[in-house]
Scaffold this active site. Structure first.
Site, short mmCIF file in Angstrom:
data_model
loop_
_atom_site.label_atom_id
_atom_site.label_comp_id
_atom_site.label_asym_id
_atom_site.label_seq_id
_atom_site.Cartn_x
_atom_site.Cartn_y
_atom_site.Cartn_z
N ASP A 1 0.92 -1.02 -0.14
CA ASP A 1 -0.10 -0.03 0.07
C ASP A 1 0.87 1.31 -0.10
OD1 ASP A 1 -2.16 1.78 0.60
OD2 ASP A 1 -3.33 -0.05 1.03
N HIS B 1 -3.83 5.75 3.81
CA HIS B 1 -4.42 4.69 3.31
C HIS B 1 -3.92 3.30 3.65
CE1 HIS B 1 -5.87 1.77 0.05
NE2 HIS B 1 -7.04 2.64 -0.07
N LEU C 1 -4.00 -3.40 17.47
CA LEU C 1 -4.13 -4.01 18.89
C LEU C 1 -5.27 -4.23 19.74
CD1 LEU C 1 -0.59 -2.74 19.57
CD2 LEU C 1 -1.03 -4.88 18.34
N VAL D 1 -8.84 1.66 18.32
CA VAL D 1 -9.86 0.56 17.60
C VAL D 1 -9.33 -0.92 17.70
CG1 VAL D 1 -10.84 2.18 15.99
CG2 VAL D 1 -8.88 0.74 15.37
N ASN E 1 -13.59 0.00 -6.93
CA ASN E 1 -14.79 1.09 -6.78
C ASN E 1 -15.48 1.30 -8.07
OD1 ASN E 1 -14.08 0.58 -4.07
ND2 ASN E 1 -13.08 2.53 -3.93
N ALA F 1 -6.95 -7.95 -8.49
CA ALA F 1 -7.82 -8.80 -8.03
C ALA F 1 -8.52 -9.76 -8.99
CB ALA F 1 -9.23 -7.75 -7.49
N TYR G 1 -7.10 -11.39 -11.41
CA TYR G 1 -6.35 -12.77 -11.55
C TYR G 1 -6.79 -14.01 -10.82
CZ TYR G 1 -3.35 -9.17 -13.69
OH TYR G 1 -2.89 -8.03 -14.58
N SER H 1 -11.07 -1.09 -0.76
CA SER H 1 -9.84 -1.18 -0.06
C SER H 1 -10.09 -1.45 1.37
CB SER H 1 -9.27 0.34 -0.18
OG SER H 1 -8.66 0.48 -1.31
#
Length: 561
Positions: free
Chosen positions: A134, A165, A176, A182, A256, A271, A273, A323
């Site tokens: 990323d 991102h 964690l 979060v 998207n 994606a 493939y 994503s």
């Protein structure tokens, strides 16, 4: 100008990487961000038009401060920050109590389990490495365990994320479980920041292929790629195929590029493939996100709308897109591999497919269904499935004069806690009275349409009674019984069987301004006589709420002025 430049720079840091065409690869962006726009003056119509002119959707306006809250693209927010009427544009960031939050997407992939999830007793991903290909990861984030990485863009350090991102994606995989911020799907996973996109979210087929190669050479079993291109690259396909053949699991955002109707084949590369798991996005209502790409390559679905996760600088924010869906699947794969390290990647992929939850959507939208951490781990670990719910019987009957149409009459069996709809329908000439019997959990015993919660064995009866028609109203006299044009007065109607809510009519151009119920024998009526009302006697009609009427013919007279 310096302040405004800093604000614009701050916005750029939260821009999600956008799709590029043949020029290169880019991370799939969220559709919009929530921002607060500060104006020099109190925002009025022209300021609102300025926001809407940039495609913004205003969802709150303040009176205490000169601020409008709006939802718009990052590009539109950056352009708006340059307007001389704007003081600042900043993110409408989340505010929460000083305790850990479980994002809804994390909760969703664990099915009926609640935090702390029972599945974590068996596996929290300990010992599994995940590569996040990323924009990099903030290695100093308090809520992430980033242990290494590489930078295939320019060879500089991998531990910074100028976009946000990659850090957001990483948090969904493995934030964690530490009583702050979060929590991710697999909080004990070790993260590797494989920076294959620059801080603007752009990369190339070679930078991504190099990232895959690095992850394979370093023995990292799970690779997440929340990025893509509409353009096929043979080099990238060969790299994905080689990694899969070497035993690695590659997970990527489906894209998207979807449309509201969900038509067409618009899944992006890599994606698309066959060696890569393509992940579509769902919303909180288990529907396909309108932007989520569709096509035969879609393999799994995961939450991807309004996903709360980590951002650089020990911050948190909400993004949306495929994503955000892909890392849910990568996290689940890490949990399964930690519970069963001897699985091959082919076996792993089959387990994720087999245990996915069918949402009832077309396969081109959901693939095998929504990824389920609890079911996938349970399949490979010695976890006892939860006991089946207790079942109880509900016996329903009715008295003469009607029936129970929902769910019907007779004996039924339901799981404990089930809310059962009850609808009683009277026959002609009858009315519903109430529910009798074991009515302790009936929401409203006096309502023909209600519910009952199944916490035991119940016998209930719907009771009806015959409707006895009320006698029609009778009008005996009206006092005073005459008026002139333009008069305003109160008259008293004497009669029998008069009801509260009755309507009184004196004919054309006599306006009734109010009716007061005194008793079944008396009504008080305020009237106004129009200046064009016809001279002569009038019939006085009283209509009760049940529709029955009574009339006194010639009971009121309009006199010549």
């Amino acid at each position: 100008m310096k302040v405004k430049t800093l604000l614009i720079a701050g916005l750029i840091l939260v821009l999600m990487a956008g799709l590029l065409g043949s020029a290169g690869l880019a991370a799939a962006p969220p559709e919009r961000i929530d921002v607060l726009i500060g104006f020099h003056e109190a925002p009025g119509g022209s300021e609102q038009a300025l926001v809407r002119g940039g495609g913004g959707e205003i969802y709150r306006q303040f009176t205490l401060v000169n601020v409008v809250a709006a939802r718009m693209t990052p590009q539109a927010a950056g352009a708006l920050a340059l307007n001389p009427r704007v003081v600042y544009v900043e993110l409408d960031g989340p505010v929460y109590a000083l305790e850990q939050v479980v994002p809804w997407g994390i909760d969703r992939v664990f099915g009926d389990e609640t935090y702390p999830f029972a599945t974590w007793v068996e596996s929290k991903g300990l010992g599994i490495n995940v590569a996040v290909l990323d924009t990099g990861i903030d290695q100093n984030h308090q809520d992430l365990n980033v242990v290494g990485g590489t930078n295939t863009i320019d060879g500089t350090h991998w531990g910074a994320d100028g976009s946000g991102h990659g850090t957001h994606v990483a948090g969904t995989i493995a934030a964690l479980d530490n009583a702050m911020g979060v929590v991710g799907v697999a909080p004990d996973v070790m993260l590797y920041a494989v920076k294959v996109l620059n801080d603007s979210g752009s990369g190339s087929a070679s930078s991504v292929a190099a990232g895959i190669e690095w992850a394979v050479n370093n023995g990292i079993p799970v690779l997440n790629m929340s990025l893509g291109s509409r353009t096929h690259s043979q080099t990238l396909q060969d790299a994905c195929d080689a990694a899969y053949s070497a035993g690695h699991l590659l997970v990527a955002a489906a894209g998207n590029s979807g449309n509201v109707r969900g038509r067409g084949d618009n899944v992006i590369y890599p994606a698309k493939y066959s060696s890569v798991v393509a992940v579509a996005a769902s919303d909180v209502n288990n529907r396909r996100a309108s932007f989520s790409s569709t096509g035969p390559a879609v393999e799994l679905m995961a939450p991807g709308v309004s996903i709360l996760s980590t951002l650089p600088g020990d911050k948190y924010g909400t993004y949306g897109g495929t994503s955000m869906a892909s890392p849910h699947v990568a996290g689940v794969a890490a949990l399964v591999w930690a519970a069963a390290p001897d699985l091959s990647n082919v076996e792993m992929r089959a387990i994720l497919q087999r245990t996915a939850e069918d949402l009832g959507l077309p396969s081109s939208h959901q693939g095998y269904g929504l990824v389920r951490a609890d079911l996938a781990v349970r399949e490979v670990a010695e976890i006892e499935p939860p006991p089946p719910p207790e079942q109880y019987g509900l016996t329903i009957s009715s008295t003469t004069g009607g029936s129970v149409t929902t769910p019907g009459e007779g004996a039924f069996t339901y799981d404990e806690g089930t809310v059962v709809d009850l609808v009683a329908t009277p026959a002609a000439g009858y009315r519903f009275v109430n529910w009798t019997g074991d009515t302790g959990t009936v929401a409203d015993v006096n309502a023909a349409s209600t519910t009952i919660i199944m916490n035991g064995n119940y016998f209930i009866t719907a009771s009806f009674e015959e409707v006895v028609a009320e006698p029609a109203p009778v009008v005996y006299s009206v006092h005073p019984n005459s008026a002139r044009r333009r008069d305003r007065l109160t008259v008293t109607i004497f009669g029998a069987n008069l009801q509260n809510g009755a309507i009184v009519d004196f004919g054309e151009r006599v306006i009734v301004q109010g009716v007061t119920f005194i008793s079944p024998d008396e009504l008080r009526v305020r009237i106004r006589v129009h200046n064009l009302a016809a001279i002569g006697p009038r019939d006085v009609t009283v209509t009760n709420p049940d529709g029955q009427s009574g009339m006194l013919m010639g009971g009121f007279t309009i006199l010549q002025k």
